[in-house]
Write a protein that holds these residues in place. Structure first.
Motif, PDB file in Angstrom:
ATOM      1  N   ALA A 266      61.270  67.823  85.601  1.00 37.81           N
ATOM      2  CA  ALA A 266      60.178  68.371  84.792  1.00 37.81           C
ATOM      3  C   ALA A 266      59.015  67.385  84.699  1.00 37.81           C
ATOM      4  O   ALA A 266      57.842  67.778  84.791  1.00 37.81           O
ATOM      5  N   VAL A 267      59.319  66.106  84.520  1.00 42.21           N
ATOM      6  CA  VAL A 267      58.271  65.099  84.419  1.00 42.21           C
ATOM      7  C   VAL A 267      57.551  64.946  85.759  1.00 42.21           C
ATOM      8  O   VAL A 267      56.320  64.858  85.823  1.00 42.21           O
ATOM      9  N   HIS A 268      58.306  64.911  86.846  1.00 45.85           N
ATOM     10  CA  HIS A 268      57.690  64.816  88.178  1.00 45.85           C
ATOM     11  C   HIS A 268      56.756  65.997  88.428  1.00 45.85           C
ATOM     12  O   HIS A 268      55.649  65.822  88.959  1.00 45.85           O
ATOM     13  N   GLN A 269      57.197  67.190  88.061  1.00 47.42           N
ATOM     14  CA  GLN A 269      56.356  68.367  88.285  1.00 47.42           C
ATOM     15  C   GLN A 269      55.095  68.306  87.440  1.00 47.42           C
ATOM     16  O   GLN A 269      54.005  68.676  87.889  1.00 47.42           O
ATOM     17  N   ALA A 270      55.228  67.824  86.207  1.00 46.35           N
ATOM     18  CA  ALA A 270      54.058  67.692  85.333  1.00 46.35           C
ATOM     19  C   ALA A 270      53.046  66.724  85.922  1.00 46.35           C
ATOM     20  O   ALA A 270      51.838  66.992  85.920  1.00 46.35           O
ATOM     21  N   VAL A 271      53.518  65.591  86.434  1.00 42.02           N
ATOM     22  CA  VAL A 271      52.612  64.615  87.042  1.00 42.02           C
ATOM     23  C   VAL A 271      51.920  65.213  88.265  1.00 42.02           C
ATOM     24  O   VAL A 271      50.702  65.100  88.435  1.00 42.02           O
ATOM     25  N   THR A 272      52.693  65.866  89.123  1.00 47.81           N
ATOM     26  CA  THR A 272      52.121  66.459  90.338  1.00 47.81           C
ATOM     27  C   THR A 272      51.062  67.495  89.992  1.00 47.81           C
ATOM     28  O   THR A 272      49.986  67.542  90.605  1.00 47.81           O
ATOM     29  N   ASP A 273      51.339  68.335  89.003  1.00 52.51           N
ATOM     30  CA  ASP A 273      50.379  69.367  88.604  1.00 52.51           C
ATOM     31  C   ASP A 273      49.106  68.753  88.033  1.00 52.51           C
ATOM     32  O   ASP A 273      47.988  69.198  88.352  1.00 52.51           O
ATOM     33  N   LEU A 274      49.249  67.744  87.190  1.00 51.13           N
ATOM     34  CA  LEU A 274      48.083  67.123  86.569  1.00 51.13           C
ATOM     35  C   LEU A 274      47.211  66.404  87.605  1.00 51.13           C
ATOM     36  O   LEU A 274      45.980  66.454  87.532  1.00 51.13           O
ATOM     37  N   ILE A 275      47.849  65.757  88.564  1.00 51.51           N
ATOM     38  CA  ILE A 275      47.085  65.087  89.617  1.00 51.51           C
ATOM     39  C   ILE A 275      46.328  66.116  90.446  1.00 51.51           C
ATOM     40  O   ILE A 275      45.146  65.940  90.778  1.00 51.51           O
ATOM     41  N   ALA A 276      46.997  67.214  90.796  1.00 48.67           N
ATOM     42  CA  ALA A 276      46.349  68.248  91.609  1.00 48.67           C
ATOM     43  C   ALA A 276      45.197  68.908  90.851  1.00 48.67           C
ATOM     44  O   ALA A 276      44.169  69.249  91.448  1.00 48.67           O
ATOM     45  N   GLU A 277      45.354  69.066  89.544  1.00 49.51           N
ATOM     46  CA  GLU A 277      44.327  69.740  88.745  1.00 49.51           C
ATOM     47  C   GLU A 277      43.125  68.848  88.450  1.00 49.51           C
ATOM     48  O   GLU A 277      41.974  69.278  88.527  1.00 49.51           O
ATOM     49  N   ARG A 278      43.407  67.566  88.106  1.00 50.30           N
ATOM     50  CA  ARG A 278      42.316  66.726  87.587  1.00 50.30           C
ATOM     51  C   ARG A 278      42.188  65.372  88.259  1.00 50.30           C
ATOM     52  O   ARG A 278      41.182  64.711  88.100  1.00 50.30           O
ATOM     53  N   GLY A 279      43.222  64.934  88.959  1.00 49.26           N
ATOM     54  CA  GLY A 279      43.166  63.629  89.581  1.00 49.26           C
ATOM     55  C   GLY A 279      43.690  62.536  88.671  1.00 49.26           C
ATOM     56  O   GLY A 279      43.803  62.705  87.447  1.00 49.26           O
ATOM     57  N   TYR A 280      43.988  61.388  89.271  1.00 50.76           N
ATOM     58  CA  TYR A 280      44.520  60.259  88.517  1.00 50.76           C
ATOM     59  C   TYR A 280      43.451  59.658  87.619  1.00 50.76           C
ATOM     60  O   TYR A 280      42.270  59.641  87.938  1.00 50.76           O
TER      61      TYR A 280
ATOM     62  N   VAL B 136      50.529  59.262  79.454  1.00 47.70           N
ATOM     63  CA  VAL B 136      51.943  59.590  79.293  1.00 47.70           C
ATOM     64  C   VAL B 136      52.136  60.724  78.294  1.00 47.70           C
ATOM     65  O   VAL B 136      52.985  61.606  78.486  1.00 47.70           O
ATOM     66  N   ALA B 137      51.340  60.739  77.216  1.00 53.33           N
ATOM     67  CA  ALA B 137      51.512  61.769  76.189  1.00 53.33           C
ATOM     68  C   ALA B 137      51.311  63.166  76.763  1.00 53.33           C
ATOM     69  O   ALA B 137      52.077  64.094  76.455  1.00 53.33           O
ATOM     70  N   GLU B 138      50.308  63.330  77.616  1.00 54.69           N
ATOM     71  CA  GLU B 138      50.060  64.658  78.184  1.00 54.69           C
ATOM     72  C   GLU B 138      51.137  65.036  79.200  1.00 54.69           C
ATOM     73  O   GLU B 138      51.536  66.197  79.295  1.00 54.69           O
ATOM     74  N   VAL B 139      51.597  64.052  79.959  1.00 56.68           N
ATOM     75  CA  VAL B 139      52.704  64.322  80.888  1.00 56.68           C
ATOM     76  C   VAL B 139      53.925  64.787  80.116  1.00 56.68           C
ATOM     77  O   VAL B 139      54.575  65.781  80.473  1.00 56.68           O
TER      78      VAL B 139
END
Length: 211
Positions: free
Chosen positions: A36-50, A55-58
């Motif tokens: 779940a955490v990995h998917q959250a990171v991948t989605d956030l990077i794809a949506e907005r970038g690093y 951590v709180a939003e992830v």
């Protein structure tokens, strides 16, 4: 005095054996949290970038507590590298054929496919950004390259055991992976199958003795 009946005894579990393996809980909560955490990171990077989330939003998107993320990964940078390394080693394993040339062509094609995918470029840019963060970036670099180098070394060792003359790991990184990553990062031409095969041809040609 009335005697109480003896409490029923529970039979002892049968010991594990080759014919009767011990029962294991597949995955479990830890594996679900990681996914779940990995998917959250991948989605956030794809949506907005690093650099646009913490951590709180992830944790919120993954449905876990911040403390769970910090306890397992320690920092956002370490988590990002875990996501990238997982993508490389678990989702993109090094191929295993009976030929070094076939192994290298399949490996190069998959590397090009990974960075050309929907979130591939975003993850690649994230790696570059993390690597520039000083000491933590150096540790991330070592883990990023170490995981891939270990798999590549196994592929090259198999080729050597078959009697082939494989290149060094750094040669594969320099001649095959680096051009793929740079071309994608700078948008210099498409990663066509013909171009990717040309990289492998160059690497193999450098290993042939002069005629």
């Amino acid at each position: 005095m009335n005697e109480q009946p003896d409490a029923p005894t529970r039979p002892a579990p049968e010991p594990a054996s080759p014919d009767r393996p011990a029962a294991r809980r597949p995955g479990g909560r830890s594996a679900r949290v990681r996914a779940a955490v990995h998917q959250a990171v991948t989605d956030l990077i794809a949506e907005r970038g690093y650099g646009t989330f913490g951590v709180a939003e992830v944790a919120a998107r993954a449905g876990v507590a911040d403390s769970s993320v910090y306890r397992r990964w320690g920092s956002l940078e370490a988590l990002l590298m875990d996501v990238v390394v997982s993508r490389l080693t678990e989702r993109s394993p090094v191929p295993h054929t009976d030929s070094l040339a076939d192994d290298l062509r399949a490996f190069a094609a998959k590397a090009a496919e990974d960075v050309s995918g929907p979130d591939g470029l975003a993850l690649l840019r994230t790696v570059v950004t993390v690597l520039a963060t000083g000491p933590s970036g150096e540790a991330a670099r070592d883990r990023f390259l170490g995981a891939r180098a270990e798999q590549l070394q196994a592929m090259l060792d198999r080729a050597r055991a078959r009697g082939e003359e494989p290149p060094e790991v750094l040669d594969v990184l320099d001649v095959v992976l680096a051009p793929i990553y740079l071309r994608m990062l700078f948008g210099v031409g498409p990663l066509t199958p013909q171009y990717v095969d040309t990289l492998v041809d160059r690497l193999l040609a450098a290993r042939r003795p002069p005629s």
